[in-house]
Design a protein around this motif. Sequence first.
Motif, PDB file in Angstrom:
ATOM      1  N   LEU A 178      -7.215  12.182 -16.827  1.00  0.00           N
ATOM      2  CA  LEU A 178      -6.095  11.020 -16.515  1.00  0.00           C
ATOM      3  C   LEU A 178      -6.438  10.000 -18.009  1.00  0.00           C
ATOM      4  N   SER A 179      -5.282   9.606 -18.255  1.00  0.00           N
ATOM      5  CA  SER A 179      -5.578   8.637 -19.359  1.00  0.00           C
ATOM      6  C   SER A 179      -6.026   7.395 -18.976  1.00  0.00           C
ATOM      7  N   ARG A 180      -6.942   6.861 -19.997  1.00  0.00           N
ATOM      8  CA  ARG A 180      -7.636   5.427 -19.578  1.00  0.00           C
ATOM      9  C   ARG A 180      -7.406   4.581 -20.905  1.00  0.00           C
ATOM     10  N   VAL A 181      -6.270   5.205 -21.645  1.00  0.00           N
ATOM     11  CA  VAL A 181      -6.040   4.415 -22.912  1.00  0.00           C
ATOM     12  C   VAL A 181      -4.799   3.452 -22.513  1.00  0.00           C
ATOM     13  N   ALA A 182      -4.798   2.142 -22.675  1.00  0.00           N
ATOM     14  CA  ALA A 182      -3.731   1.188 -22.495  1.00  0.00           C
ATOM     15  C   ALA A 182      -2.512   1.405 -23.593  1.00  0.00           C
TER      16      ALA A 182
ATOM     17  N   SER B 130     -16.162   4.983 -17.986  1.00  0.00           N
ATOM     18  CA  SER B 130     -15.537   4.051 -19.099  1.00  0.00           C
ATOM     19  C   SER B 130     -14.215   3.625 -18.607  1.00  0.00           C
ATOM     20  N   GLY B 131     -13.980   2.403 -19.017  1.00  0.00           N
ATOM     21  CA  GLY B 131     -12.624   1.904 -18.439  1.00  0.00           C
ATOM     22  C   GLY B 131     -12.603   1.525 -17.007  1.00  0.00           C
ATOM     23  N   GLU B 132     -11.532   1.237 -16.113  1.00  0.00           N
ATOM     24  CA  GLU B 132     -11.545   0.672 -14.634  1.00  0.00           C
ATOM     25  C   GLU B 132     -10.299   1.083 -14.215  1.00  0.00           C
ATOM     26  N   GLN B 133      -9.316   1.826 -14.946  1.00  0.00           N
ATOM     27  CA  GLN B 133      -7.871   1.776 -14.533  1.00  0.00           C
ATOM     28  C   GLN B 133      -7.608   3.067 -13.743  1.00  0.00           C
ATOM     29  N   ALA B 134      -8.427   3.892 -13.557  1.00  0.00           N
ATOM     30  CA  ALA B 134      -8.120   5.426 -12.864  1.00  0.00           C
ATOM     31  C   ALA B 134      -8.169   5.163 -11.496  1.00  0.00           C
ATOM     32  N   HIS B 135      -7.382   4.607 -10.912  1.00  0.00           N
ATOM     33  CA  HIS B 135      -7.128   4.318  -9.695  1.00  0.00           C
ATOM     34  C   HIS B 135      -6.823   5.769  -8.641  1.00  0.00           C
TER      35      HIS B 135
ATOM     36  N   GLY C  56     -11.585   3.893 -11.168  1.00  0.00           N
ATOM     37  CA  GLY C  56     -11.220   2.476 -10.914  1.00  0.00           C
ATOM     38  C   GLY C  56     -11.374   2.007  -9.526  1.00  0.00           C
ATOM     39  N   ASP C  57     -10.357   1.906  -8.851  1.00  0.00           N
ATOM     40  CA  ASP C  57     -10.140   1.387  -7.402  1.00  0.00           C
ATOM     41  C   ASP C  57      -9.878   2.636  -6.378  1.00  0.00           C
ATOM     42  N   GLY C  58     -10.125   2.362  -5.339  1.00  0.00           N
ATOM     43  CA  GLY C  58      -9.741   3.466  -4.282  1.00  0.00           C
ATOM     44  C   GLY C  58      -8.304   3.140  -4.135  1.00  0.00           C
ATOM     45  N   PHE C  59      -7.775   2.113  -3.932  1.00  0.00           N
ATOM     46  CA  PHE C  59      -6.489   1.650  -3.682  1.00  0.00           C
ATOM     47  C   PHE C  59      -6.131   0.172  -4.423  1.00  0.00           C
TER      48      PHE C  59
ATOM     49  N   ILE D 163       3.222  -3.763   3.045  1.00  0.00           N
ATOM     50  CA  ILE D 163       2.335  -2.567   2.581  1.00  0.00           C
ATOM     51  C   ILE D 163       1.334  -2.513   3.988  1.00  0.00           C
ATOM     52  N   VAL D 164       1.091  -1.150   4.333  1.00  0.00           N
ATOM     53  CA  VAL D 164      -0.097  -1.003   5.525  1.00  0.00           C
ATOM     54  C   VAL D 164      -1.021  -0.132   5.121  1.00  0.00           C
ATOM     55  N   LEU D 165      -2.108  -0.223   5.084  1.00  0.00           N
ATOM     56  CA  LEU D 165      -3.224   0.529   4.869  1.00  0.00           C
ATOM     57  C   LEU D 165      -4.023   0.482   6.304  1.00  0.00           C
ATOM     58  N   ARG D 166      -4.042   1.746   7.066  1.00  0.00           N
ATOM     59  CA  ARG D 166      -4.524   1.816   8.454  1.00  0.00           C
ATOM     60  C   ARG D 166      -5.507   2.928   8.332  1.00  0.00           C
ATOM     61  N   ASN D 167      -6.931   2.705   8.836  1.00  0.00           N
ATOM     62  CA  ASN D 167      -7.782   3.703   9.132  1.00  0.00           C
ATOM     63  C   ASN D 167      -8.068   4.529   7.796  1.00  0.00           C
ATOM     64  N   CYS D 168      -8.178   3.877   6.736  1.00  0.00           N
ATOM     65  CA  CYS D 168      -8.398   4.517   5.343  1.00  0.00           C
ATOM     66  C   CYS D 168      -9.969   4.125   5.141  1.00  0.00           C
ATOM     67  N   ARG D 169     -10.554   5.125   4.263  1.00  0.00           N
ATOM     68  CA  ARG D 169     -11.788   4.911   3.569  1.00  0.00           C
ATOM     69  C   ARG D 169     -11.779   4.959   2.002  1.00  0.00           C
ATOM     70  N   ALA D 170     -12.481   4.174   1.393  1.00  0.00           N
ATOM     71  CA  ALA D 170     -12.642   4.118   0.221  1.00  0.00           C
ATOM     72  C   ALA D 170     -14.172   4.157  -0.293  1.00  0.00           C
ATOM     73  N   ASN D 171     -14.600   5.163  -1.010  1.00  0.00           N
ATOM     74  CA  ASN D 171     -16.140   5.185  -0.850  1.00  0.00           C
ATOM     75  C   ASN D 171     -16.600   5.586  -2.384  1.00  0.00           C
ATOM     76  N   ASN D 172     -17.412   4.911  -2.981  1.00  0.00           N
ATOM     77  CA  ASN D 172     -18.151   5.342  -4.364  1.00  0.00           C
ATOM     78  C   ASN D 172     -17.092   5.131  -5.294  1.00  0.00           C
ATOM     79  N   ASN D 173     -16.402   3.999  -5.335  1.00  0.00           N
ATOM     80  CA  ASN D 173     -15.162   3.882  -6.455  1.00  0.00           C
ATOM     81  C   ASN D 173     -15.868   3.063  -7.484  1.00  0.00           C
ATOM     82  N   TRP D 174     -15.295   3.075  -8.736  1.00  0.00           N
ATOM     83  CA  TRP D 174     -16.200   2.497  -9.932  1.00  0.00           C
ATOM     84  C   TRP D 174     -15.776   1.321 -10.133  1.00  0.00           C
ATOM     85  N   ARG D 175     -14.677   0.542  -9.697  1.00  0.00           N
ATOM     86  CA  ARG D 175     -14.407  -1.113  -9.886  1.00  0.00           C
ATOM     87  C   ARG D 175     -14.312  -1.700  -8.524  1.00  0.00           C
ATOM     88  N   GLN D 176     -13.412  -1.049  -7.482  1.00  0.00           N
ATOM     89  CA  GLN D 176     -13.236  -1.915  -6.273  1.00  0.00           C
ATOM     90  C   GLN D 176     -12.887  -0.728  -5.296  1.00  0.00           C
ATOM     91  N   GLY D 177     -13.195  -1.071  -4.077  1.00  0.00           N
ATOM     92  CA  GLY D 177     -12.492  -0.178  -3.018  1.00  0.00           C
ATOM     93  C   GLY D 177     -10.937  -0.322  -2.964  1.00  0.00           C
TER      94      GLY D 177
END
Length: 661
Positions: free
Chosen positions: A227-231, A264-269, A291-294, A309-323
């Motif tokens: 996946l591209s990580r280049v702006a 590297s980078g932080e945008q691959a969500h 990057g982020d889980g969501f 927007i609704v996120l319900r009963n979701c899990r975000a684990n071991n992500n690079w920048r944020q859940g």
Amino acid sequence: MSKESNQEHEAVEAASRVNEEGTGQRNMKEALISRRKLLATLGIGGAAALTAGIWKGAGATTAFAKDSSVTESVYGQSKKEQAKQLLALLDQHLCLAVKLEELRAEEEPDPLTMYYVTNEGQEGFFYYDPSDSTTADNTGTVLVSSNGKRFKRIYEDTLVASWFGTKADGVTNDTQALQAALNAASGSKLFIPKQRAGYYLTGQLFIPSQIAIELDPGTIIQAVDTLSRVAPAYERLIRIKSVKDVYINGNGATLRMNKAAYTSGEQAHIFDISGSENVVVENINANDSGGDGFYVGYFESTILFSKNIVLRNCRANNNWRQGLSVISVDGLLVENCRFTNTKGTAPQSGVDIEPNSQLDLLKNIRFIGCVAEGNTGRGFLVTLLKPTALSESIDIVFDRCKTKGNSYGYSMNYGGDGAKAAPGEIKLIDCIAEGEQYAGFSDLSFSADGVKRSYIRCRAVNCNTVNQPDDPYSFGSSFILTTVPQQTRTAIGNAVYIDCESVDLRTSPLMKRGFTLRKNKTEIIRNVQYFNCSTRGGGQSLYSIDPVSEDIYAENSPVGVHSFVASGAISLDLIGSQITNAGASGEISLTLPAAKGSVAYTFFVEAPYRLNLVTPSGSTILTPLGGRTSIGTDAAGSSISLLGRADGKWAITGIVGDWLL
């Protein structure tokens, strides 16, 4: 002969005539399916079985529980066309079992012949549509023969991803097949069955409007490593961009990346929801991203916020920048979600709410029953560097959320002064922070001019695990309001704490202070209120309040009692307390701090010795006899209540006995 037997006999006879007359292009006897068999197959075939039951119970009960807009748009499909197609199918004279390859080779199809495709995972009924000469071949619902004849799949209202040629073997790149399935399912429903072996391997996928997607329990979808990580051409696994009415039910499925390929980078969500409206994502895992889980915002969208927007009963684990990162949204419900083990690049938090400009919206945001645990950064972080006084009012609520084992549990950061101070309120209600490295609840460089922070029935348990009681940003405290050097403020504050508790139940306690107001530079602290706050265990002090604090108020029930047996100085740490001379063996004098607005004390004479109250230089106590720099009495049972004023004088708000002798 029964009606069904007669129909079957007629179909066989028709097929025989085709062969005998030499008009058929192949021997169809072995491939022939009678009408009776066709009806039976409709009840047990792979596609028919799925479409018969998978979505019947979904509807409004599993989409927006409180907002039916997605349900109405996606599920409100007309049954007339489905019934028409089914009747057309049953009117056919005969049905042939074929492979996809054979159907594409059929140059002279009969409109009265039905075709049953037998390729594994792609089974289903097709009919020839002589009126269509333009629809593109997508493998799943439309097949085009070598000379341009269009064959249409018969299905109820659910498409199946495998129809479009997915392999789901962990080796084949399924991007094209999955995207074709998504495109075809716009206005309808898509079922993604569990992989045969390994996982689905795919590049970036775009979700269309008006679609309901359900994944088989146990399904795994993994992004390619490229996946591209280049702006500015960042790529994400799932793009929900500038669309409306999307419902995704993962049934516990996992979407993930090979995190080792994205260091590297932080945008691959995993999920990017940008400029979209009426989106529900539930029961899904978003793990191991670059990057982020969501992500909820407006990346590459001309609509500068997402909505409903609704996120319900979701899990975000071991992500690079944020859940989860929240940039701009009007209406976000995050319910019963977990954000864990974020590690890679800053802020490395479970959740980061951080707008990019003063025009971004943080409206009607609710986190209910969510957990943030084991993140390198904060559990829940709100960073307000970009909003200003011209921004729309901020409205964020954390309700019954929990954090554990992060650097800080909850951090409200960087609200600006004056023209950079945004309006609004952030509420934390019945939230718990446990075992955090530093403070459970922190306000860092948050101006007293801007967004109010309200902590209601919040509890910090066994925090300060790194045991640094003089750390400038936590100060061995469960609840702290202070600054960081790189974000100076003229004044910090505008916070209220109601029924909050600092708890340290460890055998060797590490918590030193319950509630702290601390200056780190030249800022003042103002407009902070405490109501019925308390500490439990560990010998920690209730308050640690810097002398620069102004407009500070504390009210406790039961009221805290502090005894002085010798002369000394009264600090702001004792606001809202009852102060006595119990245990004194003679006359003592207590020096008041500089009078501050709203600061209040009550003094009691319990030992039969004189208790003197003395003002600092430049301050007086207002009495009926004029300003006094010292008052006192030795009559046991006497009491006096003092309230600080903004002009630096102390006012008497209650008195028992004669303190003016």
